[in-house]
Design a protein around this motif. Sequence first.
Motif, PDB file in Angstrom:
ATOM      1  N   LYS A  32     -32.015  79.297  16.723  1.00  0.00           N
ATOM      2  CA  LYS A  32     -31.250  80.338  16.024  1.00  0.00           C
ATOM      3  C   LYS A  32     -30.382  79.682  14.951  1.00  0.00           C
ATOM      4  CE  LYS A  32     -29.350  84.506  15.533  1.00  0.00           C
ATOM      5  NZ  LYS A  32     -30.107  85.647  14.980  1.00  0.00           N
ATOM      6  N   PRO A  33     -30.883  79.578  13.703  1.00  0.00           N
ATOM      7  CA  PRO A  33     -30.070  78.974  12.631  1.00  0.00           C
ATOM      8  C   PRO A  33     -28.778  79.748  12.405  1.00  0.00           C
ATOM      9  CG  PRO A  33     -32.368  79.194  11.967  1.00  0.00           C
ATOM     10  CD  PRO A  33     -32.211  79.974  13.234  1.00  0.00           C
ATOM     11  N   ASN A  34     -27.765  79.035  11.986  1.00  0.00           N
ATOM     12  CA  ASN A  34     -26.481  79.660  11.663  1.00  0.00           C
ATOM     13  C   ASN A  34     -26.565  80.227  10.242  1.00  0.00           C
ATOM     14  OD1 ASN A  34     -23.859  80.476  11.289  1.00  0.00           O
ATOM     15  ND2 ASN A  34     -22.998  78.408  11.235  1.00  0.00           N
ATOM     16  N   ILE A  35     -26.860  81.503  10.156  1.00  0.00           N
ATOM     17  CA  ILE A  35     -26.985  82.144   8.845  1.00  0.00           C
ATOM     18  C   ILE A  35     -25.881  83.198   8.656  1.00  0.00           C
ATOM     19  CG2 ILE A  35     -29.383  81.703   8.220  1.00  0.00           C
ATOM     20  CD1 ILE A  35     -28.519  84.785  10.163  1.00  0.00           C
ATOM     21  N   LYS A  36     -24.799  83.019   9.357  1.00  0.00           N
ATOM     22  CA  LYS A  36     -23.679  83.950   9.222  1.00  0.00           C
ATOM     23  C   LYS A  36     -23.147  83.916   7.783  1.00  0.00           C
ATOM     24  CE  LYS A  36     -19.246  85.283  11.265  1.00  0.00           C
ATOM     25  NZ  LYS A  36     -18.203  84.966  12.271  1.00  0.00           N
ATOM     26  N   GLY A  37     -22.906  85.080   7.229  1.00  0.00           N
ATOM     27  CA  GLY A  37     -22.409  85.170   5.857  1.00  0.00           C
ATOM     28  C   GLY A  37     -23.508  85.349   4.834  1.00  0.00           C
ATOM     29  N   ARG A  63     -29.810  75.048   6.460  1.00  0.00           N
ATOM     30  CA  ARG A  63     -29.342  75.613   7.725  1.00  0.00           C
ATOM     31  C   ARG A  63     -30.435  75.499   8.789  1.00  0.00           C
ATOM     32  NH1 ARG A  63     -24.528  78.694   7.699  1.00  0.00           N
ATOM     33  NH2 ARG A  63     -23.276  77.843   5.989  1.00  0.00           N
ATOM     34  N   GLY A  64     -31.684  75.701   8.375  1.00  0.00           N
ATOM     35  CA  GLY A  64     -32.792  75.551   9.318  1.00  0.00           C
ATOM     36  C   GLY A  64     -32.948  74.122   9.792  1.00  0.00           C
ATOM     37  N   GLU A  65     -32.771  73.162   8.887  1.00  0.00           N
ATOM     38  CA  GLU A  65     -32.848  71.748   9.268  1.00  0.00           C
ATOM     39  C   GLU A  65     -31.714  71.380  10.212  1.00  0.00           C
ATOM     40  OE1 GLU A  65     -34.187  68.757   6.220  1.00  0.00           O
ATOM     41  OE2 GLU A  65     -33.676  70.399   4.850  1.00  0.00           O
ATOM     42  N   LYS A  99     -29.887  69.708  15.736  1.00  0.00           N
ATOM     43  CA  LYS A  99     -29.033  69.870  16.916  1.00  0.00           C
ATOM     44  C   LYS A  99     -29.863  70.038  18.183  1.00  0.00           C
ATOM     45  CE  LYS A  99     -24.988  71.847  14.593  1.00  0.00           C
ATOM     46  NZ  LYS A  99     -24.099  73.030  14.471  1.00  0.00           N
ATOM     47  N   GLN A 100     -31.070  70.574  18.036  1.00  0.00           N
ATOM     48  CA  GLN A 100     -31.944  70.783  19.190  1.00  0.00           C
ATOM     49  C   GLN A 100     -33.059  69.741  19.251  1.00  0.00           C
ATOM     50  OE1 GLN A 100     -31.661  75.517  18.475  1.00  0.00           O
ATOM     51  NE2 GLN A 100     -33.033  74.989  20.146  1.00  0.00           N
ATOM     52  N   ILE A 101     -32.846  68.607  18.558  1.00  0.00           N
ATOM     53  CA  ILE A 101     -33.882  67.579  18.460  1.00  0.00           C
ATOM     54  C   ILE A 101     -34.214  66.989  19.819  1.00  0.00           C
ATOM     55  CG2 ILE A 101     -32.367  65.583  18.058  1.00  0.00           C
ATOM     56  CD1 ILE A 101     -35.426  66.211  15.921  1.00  0.00           C
ATOM     57  N   THR A 102     -33.185  66.861  20.692  1.00  0.00           N
ATOM     58  CA  THR A 102     -33.412  66.296  22.030  1.00  0.00           C
ATOM     59  C   THR A 102     -34.347  67.187  22.830  1.00  0.00           C
ATOM     60  OG1 THR A 102     -31.215  65.278  22.025  1.00  0.00           O
ATOM     61  CG2 THR A 102     -32.306  65.548  24.163  1.00  0.00           C
ATOM     62  N   GLU A 103     -34.119  68.494  22.767  1.00  0.00           N
ATOM     63  CA  GLU A 103     -34.959  69.453  23.481  1.00  0.00           C
ATOM     64  C   GLU A 103     -36.393  69.400  22.975  1.00  0.00           C
ATOM     65  OE1 GLU A 103     -34.844  74.251  24.604  1.00  0.00           O
ATOM     66  OE2 GLU A 103     -33.511  73.417  23.050  1.00  0.00           O
ATOM     67  N   LEU A 104     -36.547  69.268  21.676  1.00  0.00           N
ATOM     68  CA  LEU A 104     -37.884  69.197  21.095  1.00  0.00           C
ATOM     69  C   LEU A 104     -38.585  67.891  21.478  1.00  0.00           C
ATOM     70  CD1 LEU A 104     -36.987  70.591  17.554  1.00  0.00           C
ATOM     71  CD2 LEU A 104     -38.432  71.737  19.250  1.00  0.00           C
ATOM     72  N   LYS A 105     -37.857  66.799  21.458  1.00  0.00           N
ATOM     73  CA  LYS A 105     -38.446  65.506  21.822  1.00  0.00           C
ATOM     74  C   LYS A 105     -38.842  65.474  23.294  1.00  0.00           C
ATOM     75  CE  LYS A 105     -36.333  62.510  18.312  1.00  0.00           C
ATOM     76  NZ  LYS A 105     -35.402  61.384  18.064  1.00  0.00           N
TER      77      LYS A 105
END
Length: 732
Positions: free
Chosen positions: A279-284, A299-301, A306-312
């Motif tokens: 869920k990218p932070n696209i607030k605003g 924002r997508g990157e 931040k979730q790189i550990t979960e993906l790895k």
Amino acid sequence: MLKTQLSLLIILLSLNLNAQSKKDSLQENSRPKIGLVLSGGGAKGFAHIGVLKVLEKLNMPIDYISGTSMGSIIGAFYAMGYSASEIEELVLNQNWEELLTDEISRKYINVKYKQALDRYVISFPIKPKGIQLPAGIVKGQNIINLFDRQTIEYHDKTDFRKFPIPFVCVATDLETGDAVVLDKGNISEALRASMAIPTIFTPVEIDGKLLADGGMVNNFPVEEVVKMGADIVIGVDVQTGPRSKDELNSIEDIINQTISLMAKKEFVKNRKLCDIYIKPNIKGYKVADFQDADSLIKRGEQISQKQITELKQLISKYQLTKTQNQNYPHTCDTTKFFIKDLVINGLDHVKESTLLGKLNIEKKTWTNLKNIKKSIDRAYGSKYFDKIDFQLNGTEEKTLVINVIERNSKQFNVGIHYDNDNKAAVLLNTTFQNKIQDGSSLSLDLKLSENPRFTAIYDVDNGIKPSYQLKFDINDSDVFDYEDNNKIGSYDLRQLKLDANIHSTFRESYSVGFGGKIEFYKLSENIESSDVNEDFEDHYFTYYAFIKIDSHDKGYYPKKGFSLHGEYKLITKNGIDFNGDKSGVVAYLKVKKAIAYNDKLTLYPQFFGRAVWGSNIPKVFKTYTGGQDLTNYFDIQVPFVGLRRMEIASTNSFVFRTDIQYELFRNNYLILKPNIGTVIDDIDDTLSDAHWIKGIGLTYSYNSLIGPMEITLSLSSFDTKLRSFINLGYWF
């Protein structure tokens, strides 16, 4: 007994071998299938690209993709073999303001239509049941042509599940309210349907169903990749979600809220099916923030990092690695194709020869995507079509398929305007195309104001071949006499004009022709200010030749291009006596050239000249200098910044002007308007006898959706009084 033991041993060995084979097979095929789901969200969907960039760096395999709206667009391009970087480059290089409208470059629009483009605030089709609102503000001409060009390698591939990465997208059936999964057909049409936000984009008909944005019923189609065979789902969600009542402050907010609420139940179900939820932070950010593509991609990157550990961990657990070969498209605008055949679909009232003349594409010739785009833009600029798209089918030799949707032949258009001179005005226009003959246009104008006007124009367009125009015009306007800077007389000037001409148009921007007209004039005093009766009534037969050029990139505040309007007119009392009483010659020339020094600063040099020869030239054919407006209803006005409208009457007038135009920020301009001019009563007078006038104006303008909003302060050497002028809306 021995035979029995041997038989049992053989059976056991066979079972063991089969079990080992299945085990090996299971290990070989044990990698779970990865499904990627990309939600809708308008411009916020650009964040999907940033997520894809990170997944690519991790060498994450993607086996299936589903998407809705912007998610379907990003997903489809990735499924077809575009890399995340290529999609990013494509997005960042687009002019989204132009892309998300139906506007095309003015150079592809016939010169006779260019002025009409900049007159109307809104247009309605006239259907059998009467005037109706359009199905959407944007028909999507530029979007569908972008898709056509960028999916050129897949025009023959109609099964989306056979793309390098199997793909499906979701749209909404407007008749039933059901979700429609699009997995075959024309990929450009499918993407256009999936993104068709109601009231913004017109819906798309596919296989008998009228389809619109899939976000209304399923904006996060996780279940679709599961059905395709995905064992693990990575879901990327750029939806804002329902807002509180305090946050619903605009039409855009209301539309987004409606879509979110309609798809909320389906989203909750799909969210639970995600193994990894991003869920990218696209607030605003809003769905229309296309100018913020760069920051949205980042924002997508950021969220993916931040979730790189979960993906790895996912990659490590299943020993995931990308095995499929990406088939990166290599077709570009200059790639040449041999057109073996040409097929046109959708024509009804417009003749095929007319369309072919606009396209200017022939069979058995080589062409490229750049030329095809120009051809389609020219045809679309004819105003005969609501949509034109293309397909290139075949391998070595191509069949070019042109699909058209003809424009409703009856349109009702509305314009609104206010300025100090003409006061408030409303323009009502009805236009009929191809009703009497192919290539014909009948336009009826009614201007409602203190200075009313009615104009009827029947025009037949044959392109470079001779065309003709018939025109009927009635004007009623207040004009004034000035003396020593004071208004000394007020008159009602009425004109009735019957006009016919023959003309030819070259390359859409050049038109030359000749014609004749009968003009009836009546001039009467509104208030008798003296013992002299200025009432006047007469008629004239005139012949004229003209040239018109308009290559400006924009009708208002151009940054490049050139325009010229020249006319030479012979005035006669009876049509045959060129040397008699009240005969004469009028020459008129208006030239403008836009020169952009950079993105902000543009110089706009201009020349206006009008000269009259003859004896006893009536008052209605004299030259009147002054005013800032862009109308010249009676063909007698020369504008001059610093003077009131038509303030100085003379025989001849020449004005040199250079606007210095600076764009302060988007659609906001500050324009300095210096000009110098001379009025001469006798064309044979020397320059020393001329009356030279200097003037200057400063304009602040906002180029709004309903036209320019301008306020100008000006003064002149003729009258040192500071004057203000307000203009609101398109001129007509």
